[in-house]
Design a protein around this motif. Structure first.
Motif, short mmCIF file in Angstrom:
data_model
loop_
_atom_site.label_atom_id
_atom_site.label_comp_id
_atom_site.label_asym_id
_atom_site.label_seq_id
_atom_site.Cartn_x
_atom_site.Cartn_y
_atom_site.Cartn_z
N ASP A 33 -4.90 -5.94 -0.47
CA ASP A 33 -5.28 -5.53 0.88
C ASP A 33 -6.75 -5.93 1.10
OD1 ASP A 33 -4.82 -4.39 3.31
OD2 ASP A 33 -4.33 -2.39 2.54
N SER A 34 -7.06 -6.55 2.25
CA SER A 34 -8.38 -7.18 2.40
C SER A 34 -9.53 -6.17 2.27
CB SER A 34 -8.46 -7.91 3.74
OG SER A 34 -8.24 -7.02 4.79
N GLU A 35 -9.34 -4.96 2.81
CA GLU A 35 -10.41 -3.96 2.75
C GLU A 35 -10.67 -3.54 1.31
OE1 GLU A 35 -7.75 -3.93 4.55
OE2 GLU A 35 -8.39 -3.91 6.65
N GLU A 50 -4.49 3.07 4.45
CA GLU A 50 -5.51 2.43 3.60
C GLU A 50 -6.52 3.43 3.05
OE1 GLU A 50 -5.25 -2.05 5.48
OE2 GLU A 50 -7.11 -0.92 5.74
N LYS A 83 0.81 -1.21 0.00
CA LYS A 83 0.00 0.00 0.00
C LYS A 83 0.84 1.26 0.00
CE LYS A 83 -1.52 -1.84 3.76
NZ LYS A 83 -2.45 -2.26 4.80
N ASN A 133 -2.16 2.08 9.92
CA ASN A 133 -2.50 1.19 8.81
C ASN A 133 -3.80 1.64 8.16
OD1 ASN A 133 -2.21 -1.18 7.14
ND2 ASN A 133 -3.89 -2.07 8.33
N LYS A 134 -4.79 2.00 8.99
CA LYS A 134 -6.07 2.42 8.39
C LYS A 134 -5.90 3.75 7.68
CE LYS A 134 -8.10 -0.32 8.87
NZ LYS A 134 -8.20 -1.54 8.02
MG MG Z 1 -5.79 -4.08 5.27
#
Ligand code: MG
Ligand code: NDP
Length: 399
Positions: free
Chosen positions: A161-163, A232, A136, A228-229
């Motif tokens: 990335d899962s999101e 993201e 990311k 991290n968020k």
């Molecule tokens: Mg993630």
């Protein structure tokens, strides 16, 4: 069920795949997925930072055309370890880019951690590859540049990335114009319920103990600070071309709803599953198909509840700093990223405390003027400057 999409989309010719960062958490899980589909992929390149032993072992198993190692001093050991094979060995930053652009690969899984992953991703995009992006930081530092390369060279970016994979899956069959809001879910990390006034005493081990996901050290600390968020949110801005005002973060401690998209008609779609990165990794490789796989299923009788709450940006200032850097634009996200990488490395080295991470990032952002529409050279200079600033600010003052 009708004859499945997968049979129509798999034409019998294996796709060439390269895995950058194959020795890491995402890299090894990518290889696990590839082992499930030996007929569908031919591994072309594998790369690591310094782990010669594992890279050589992987190379013996997957027989790629080439391997690359970032650490120059490890080149001779890697060459020696593969001396009886015809696998090409590349070394250093240039070597990583050569491997990333290997002509025989159709898809490049970008799973190097941090800023070190940027140039190989740019090399893959310049070669027109499909990039399955876990790294990311590339989009945080150089989102606008990446989009220009996609336009110029016809490559494709697919989120790992899962999101972002969840959002990507929710958007299948939808029109961009009908998207009202992206909702990124966050576990809240290991300190969601810990009182903020005890954060000064957080240890390295406590911060590395993530409740739901097993990941590399850097992203695990980013999850504990909630940077991290923040990263993201910036990643989502560039992947989906949606402004920060339409990206919402929602804390969801169970990590079962991986993210959601709210549409203009009042409907919301979500993607759910157990927290297992192999699922979004596989989707990035199989898209637009889905392939049957033995990944763990959700047992609904064991999901007692799904909770959601708003994030606390006073307690987790990194999330606020990321929104501010995105708003400031230009070089600000690159400075945010570099300051964060440097501060996290100092924390992992037990040279600074947990609350020093946001403090150093905020102080670095305040010192560095934003440069608009940065070129790669300008971004590189901003990155280096920010790292120096963190080091200066972190050094204990002596009288
Ligand atoms: Mg993630
Ligand atoms: P790891 O630390 O587990 O692995 C990093 C990989 O990058 C390793 O292969 C490592 O090689 C390589 N590497 C490290 N430094 C360099 C360098 N200077 N030059 C070349 N290669 C280097 O990280 P993760 O797998 O956890 O994360 C990878 C990326 O994916 C990150 O950007 C992260 O944010 C993202 N991501 C990760 C998730 C996860 O579940 N882990 C989830 C979502 C996104 P070596 O082993 O030799 O050090």
């Amino acid at each position: 069920m009708p004859r499945s999409f997968q049979e129509r989309s798999f034409n019998g010719t294996p796709r060439g795949v390269s895995v950058l960062g194959s020795t890491g958490s995402i890299g090894t899980q990518t290889l696990e997925v590839l082992r499930l589909f030996p007929d569908r992929f031919r591994v072309q390149a594998l790369t690591a930072g310094s782990n010669v032993e594992l890279l050589a072992k992987q190379a013996r198993e997957f027989a790629p055309r080439c391997v690359a190692i970032g650490a120059e001093e490890q080149g001779p050991a890697l060459r020696e370890a593969l001396a009886d094979t015809d696998i090409e060995v590349h070394v250093g930053g240039e070597g990583l880019c050569t491997a990333a652009a290997d002509p025989a690969a159709d898809v490049v899984v970008a799973a190097v951690v941090g800023y070190a992953g940027l140039k190989p991703v740019l090399a893959a995009l310049e070669a027109g590859k499909t990039v399955a992006l876990a790294n990311k930081e590339t989009l945080v530092v150089a989102g606008a540049l990446v989009n220009r390369l996609l336009d110029a060279h016809g490559g494709t970016l697919i989120p790992v990335d899962s999101e972002h994979s969840a959002i990507f899956q929710c958007l299948v069959g939808e029109s961009d114009r009908q998207v009202e809001e992206l909702v990124l879910t966050a576990s809240g990390g290991p300190f969601r319920t810990r009182p903020a006034d005890t954060f000064g005493a957080v240890t390295r081990e406590e911060a590395l103990d993530h409740p739901n996901w097993s990941m590399g050290a850097k992203i695990t600390i980013d999850s504990a600070t909630m940077m991290n968020k923040g990263l993201e949110v910036i990643e989502a801005r560039w992947l989906f071309d949606v402004g920060a005002d339409r990206i919402r973060v929602l804390v969801h401690p169970q990590s079962i709803v991986h993210s959601m998209v709210a549409f203009t008609d009042g409907s919301t779609k979500a993607q759910l599953g157990v927290p297992d990165m192999k699922v979004p990794i596989q989707y990035a490789l199989s898209h637009p198909a889905r392939w049957p796989a033995p990944h763990e299923r959700l047992d609904w009788s064991e999901v007692p509840r799904l909770d959601f709450e708003l994030p606390d940006t006073d307690k987790f200032p990194c999330l606020r700093l990321a929104f501010e850097a995105l708003e400031a634009g230009g070089t600000a996200p690159a400075v945010l990223n570099a300051a964060n990488e440097e501060a996290v490395a100092l924390f992992l080295d037990e040279q600074i405390g947990f609350t020093d991470i946001p403090r150093l990032i905020e102080a670095t952002l305040a010192r560095r003027a934003v440069q608009e529409a940065p070129t790669l050279d300008v971004l590189q200079a901003a990155d280096a400057d920010a790292r120096r600033t963190v080091q200066e600010l972190a050094r204990p003052t002596t009288n």
